[in-house]
Design an enzyme around this catalytic site. Structure first.
Site, mmCIF file in Angstrom:
data_model
loop_
_atom_site.group_PDB
_atom_site.id
_atom_site.type_symbol
_atom_site.label_atom_id
_atom_site.label_comp_id
_atom_site.label_asym_id
_atom_site.label_seq_id
_atom_site.Cartn_x
_atom_site.Cartn_y
_atom_site.Cartn_z
ATOM 1 N N HIS A 26 2.230 -10.221 5.149
ATOM 2 C CA HIS A 26 0.593 -10.569 5.508
ATOM 3 C C HIS A 26 0.257 -10.972 7.001
ATOM 4 C CE1 HIS A 26 -0.424 -10.281 0.915
ATOM 5 N NE2 HIS A 26 0.413 -9.257 1.458
ATOM 6 N N GLU A 32 -1.623 -13.428 7.973
ATOM 7 C CA GLU A 32 -1.781 -15.056 8.023
ATOM 8 C C GLU A 32 -0.551 -15.574 8.347
ATOM 9 O OE1 GLU A 32 -2.899 -13.223 5.787
ATOM 10 O OE2 GLU A 32 -4.739 -14.068 4.913
ATOM 11 N N CYS A 67 -4.831 -14.466 0.594
ATOM 12 C CA CYS A 67 -4.376 -14.155 -0.775
ATOM 13 C C CYS A 67 -4.104 -15.392 -1.354
ATOM 14 C CB CYS A 67 -3.399 -13.283 -0.822
ATOM 15 S SG CYS A 67 -1.771 -13.735 -0.170
ATOM 16 N N CYS A 115 -0.956 -16.812 1.159
ATOM 17 C CA CYS A 115 -1.276 -17.085 2.077
ATOM 18 C C CYS A 115 -1.995 -18.386 2.504
ATOM 19 C CB CYS A 115 -2.048 -15.873 3.145
ATOM 20 S SG CYS A 115 -0.726 -14.359 3.218
ATOM 21 N N ALA A 144 -19.067 19.242 12.840
ATOM 22 C CA ALA A 144 -19.207 19.368 14.131
ATOM 23 C C ALA A 144 -20.503 20.146 14.023
ATOM 24 C CB ALA A 144 -18.063 19.872 14.772
ATOM 25 N N ARG A 177 -8.231 11.409 12.397
ATOM 26 C CA ARG A 177 -7.156 11.882 11.517
ATOM 27 C C ARG A 177 -6.231 10.897 11.475
ATOM 28 N NH1 ARG A 177 -6.396 18.041 13.766
ATOM 29 N NH2 ARG A 177 -8.389 18.840 12.753
ATOM 30 N N ARG A 232 -2.490 15.268 17.261
ATOM 31 C CA ARG A 232 -1.896 15.755 18.624
ATOM 32 C C ARG A 232 -2.207 14.783 19.805
ATOM 33 N NH1 ARG A 232 -3.212 19.973 15.634
ATOM 34 N NH2 ARG A 232 -4.779 20.718 17.186
HETATM 35 C C1 AOF Z 1 -3.574 -11.287 2.676
HETATM 36 N N1 AOF Z 1 -3.318 -11.089 3.968
HETATM 37 O O1 AOF Z 1 -2.618 -9.410 5.504
HETATM 38 C C2 AOF Z 1 -3.091 -8.683 3.461
HETATM 39 C C3 AOF Z 1 -3.419 -9.123 2.277
HETATM 40 O O2 AOF Z 1 1.781 -6.679 -2.745
HETATM 41 P P1 AOF Z 1 1.207 -7.790 -1.965
HETATM 42 O O3 AOF Z 1 1.898 -9.328 -2.348
HETATM 43 O O4 AOF Z 1 1.584 -7.740 -0.513
HETATM 44 O O5 AOF Z 1 -0.278 -8.054 -2.350
HETATM 45 C C4 AOF Z 1 -1.134 -7.062 -2.059
HETATM 46 C C5 AOF Z 1 -2.432 -7.736 -2.116
HETATM 47 O O6 AOF Z 1 -2.533 -8.595 -0.866
HETATM 48 C C6 AOF Z 1 -3.556 -6.749 -1.712
HETATM 49 O O7 AOF Z 1 -4.088 -5.953 -2.965
HETATM 50 C C7 AOF Z 1 -4.653 -7.643 -1.212
HETATM 51 O O8 AOF Z 1 -5.288 -8.311 -2.264
HETATM 52 C C8 AOF Z 1 -3.866 -8.603 -0.327
HETATM 53 N N2 AOF Z 1 -3.854 -8.244 0.969
HETATM 54 N N3 AOF Z 1 -3.819 -10.391 1.770
HETATM 55 O O9 AOF Z 1 -3.599 -12.526 2.485
HETATM 56 C C9 AOF Z 1 -3.147 -9.689 4.510
HETATM 57 N N4 AOF Z 1 -2.858 -7.445 3.725
HETATM 58 ZN ZN ZN Z 2 -1.435 -12.902 1.870
#
Ligand code: AOF
Ligand code: ZN
Length: 374
Positions: free
Chosen positions: A69, A71, A94, A103, A173, A202, A225
């Site tokens: 992640h 953090e 998280c 985190c 477009a 894309r 591309r």
């Molecule tokens: C963060 N920082 O950069 C991201 C988060 O499967 P895991 O453990 O990687 O958890 C996925 C979940 O983590 C995702 O559903 C979302 O809630 C969180 N993403 N959280 O603190 C991050 N990418």
């Molecule tokens: Zn996290």
């Protein structure tokens, strides 16, 4: 370590600094959009205010594939300088033990004293618990800064989490007189700058979809591309009720290098398409047409967070009528098409007021208007 170069004069008020640093954090978060699987691409900046001047001491963006992640990486880069820092994070940190420890705990352990976030993580394992953990540890938390911009960037993740389907961008477009082109032939509506931006859009989507008629008339590749981004082509999908995709089309011919799926109503894919590596997805049909809401649920369940719909008029209309378009990328060209043109299902004057014009850009002689209903 040498003192980091200050970014602004000391006199800048804290609210203005917060706004600007969160802007930088959101831009940094965009770096891995489309590359983090079902995880959102999150950004983190760790900032020390030395004599009132901000110095970024650590940065992180969710790694490709979704981990580590953001953090964690910022904390690692900052080392001791994380102590007493302010963390700007585009999504609530998280609170769950997944593949890595939470985190929020990482920020607490690193001694961060203030955390500024843009959006609450709707993942039920987080959903406010990250902020609560930080506050319980005595950290000041300011949530919701530049929330609307963050939500636009996180739209794919938020849609899949909250509605179980990918975020849908409809790209159109339109000529200056409101047409998408002329039936049966490919007409250039927009110029090179717009074209480059379409390719970048894309690259930021997991999937791209067209109807069988467009696949037949335009014979598109639907790949990215742009120099350096060629590996970022999204998976390609063709709405093709009766599996009529031409095996000689560019889409079929390149199916081995870019995933290509024909969406049909319970038909078996003809042998030549199978031999070329074209895959099949069977969708429910409703009154003779493929059922789009159910299709999007299936795509969401398969892990797709964002889908770009590139045409044609009929497919665009179906997605609009089913209420499945979250973002409209309306490219407006300077050319006129005149008599015999295919009317666009959406023009600048007819966008429903469910949508808000979130950005407009001039691209050479063209204009891009982005509308979003978030
Ligand atoms: C963060 N920082 O950069 C991201 C988060 O499967 P895991 O453990 O990687 O958890 C996925 C979940 O983590 C995702 O559903 C979302 O809630 C969180 N993403 N959280 O603190 C991050 N990418
Ligand atoms: Zn996290």
């Amino acid at each position: 370590m040498a003192k980091a170069k200050p970014l602004s004069p000391a006199s800048e008020p804290q609210a203005a600094l917060d706004h600007r640093l969160m802007g930088a954090c959101l831009r940094y978060a965009r770096r891995h959009r489309g590359l983090t699987g079902t995880n959102p691409s999150v950004g983190t900046l760790l900032v020390q205010f030395e004599d009132g001047e901000p110095a970024i001491v650590g940065r992180g963006v969710t790694a490709k594939g979704g981990r580590p992640h953001a953090e964690r990486q910022a904390i690692e880069e900052a080392g001791n300088r994380a102590r007493g820092a302010t963390a700007y994070v585009s999504l609530e940190p998280c609170a769950h033990h997944g593949a890595t420890p939470p985190c929020a705990q990482g920020l607490i352990d690193a001694g961060v004293k203030r955390v500024v976030t843009a959006w609450i993580d709707p993942d039920p394992r987080v959903d406010g618990k990250g902020h609560a953990m930080l506050r319980a540890a005595g950290i000041t938390v300011d949530a919701g800064l530049r929330a609307q911009e963050a939500a636009l960037d996180l739209a794919g993740y938020l849609n899949r989490k909250l509605h179980g389907r990918p975020q849908v961008t409809l790209k159109l477009a339109v000529s200056s007189d409101g047409f998408l082109g002329v039936a049966g032939k490919e007409v250039a509506i927009t110029g090179d700058i717009s074209r480059a931006l379409v390719h970048r859009l894309r690259a930021e989507h997991d999937g791209i979809l067209v109807g069988r008629t467009t696949a037949h008339t335009d014979d598109p590749e639907l790949t990215v591309r742009l120099e350096g981004l060629q590996s970022r082509s999204p998976a390609r999908f063709i709405l093709d009720t009766n599996a009529k995709l031409d095996p000689n089309s560019k889409l079929a011919q390149t199916a081995n290098s870019v995933p290509t799926t024909v969406i049909t109503a319970a038909m078996t894919l003809p042998e030549p398409l199978q031999a070329l590596g074209v895959q099949q997805l069977t969708a429910d049909s409703h009154e003779g047409r493929l059922a789009l809401p159910e299709l999007l649920e299936d795509l969401g369940a398969s892990g797709m967070s964002s889908l770009m719909v590139e045409g044609g008029a009929e497919v665009a209309r179906s997605f609009m009528e089913a209420g499945l378009v979250d973002t409209i990328a309306l490219f407006e060209g300077a050319t006129t098409v005149g008599a015999g043109g295919i009317p666009s299902p959406v023009t600048l004057d007819s966008v429903s007021d469910q949508y808000q014009n979130v950005r407009s850009l001039k691209l050479g002689d063209d204009h891009l208007h982005l509308f979003s209903r978030i």
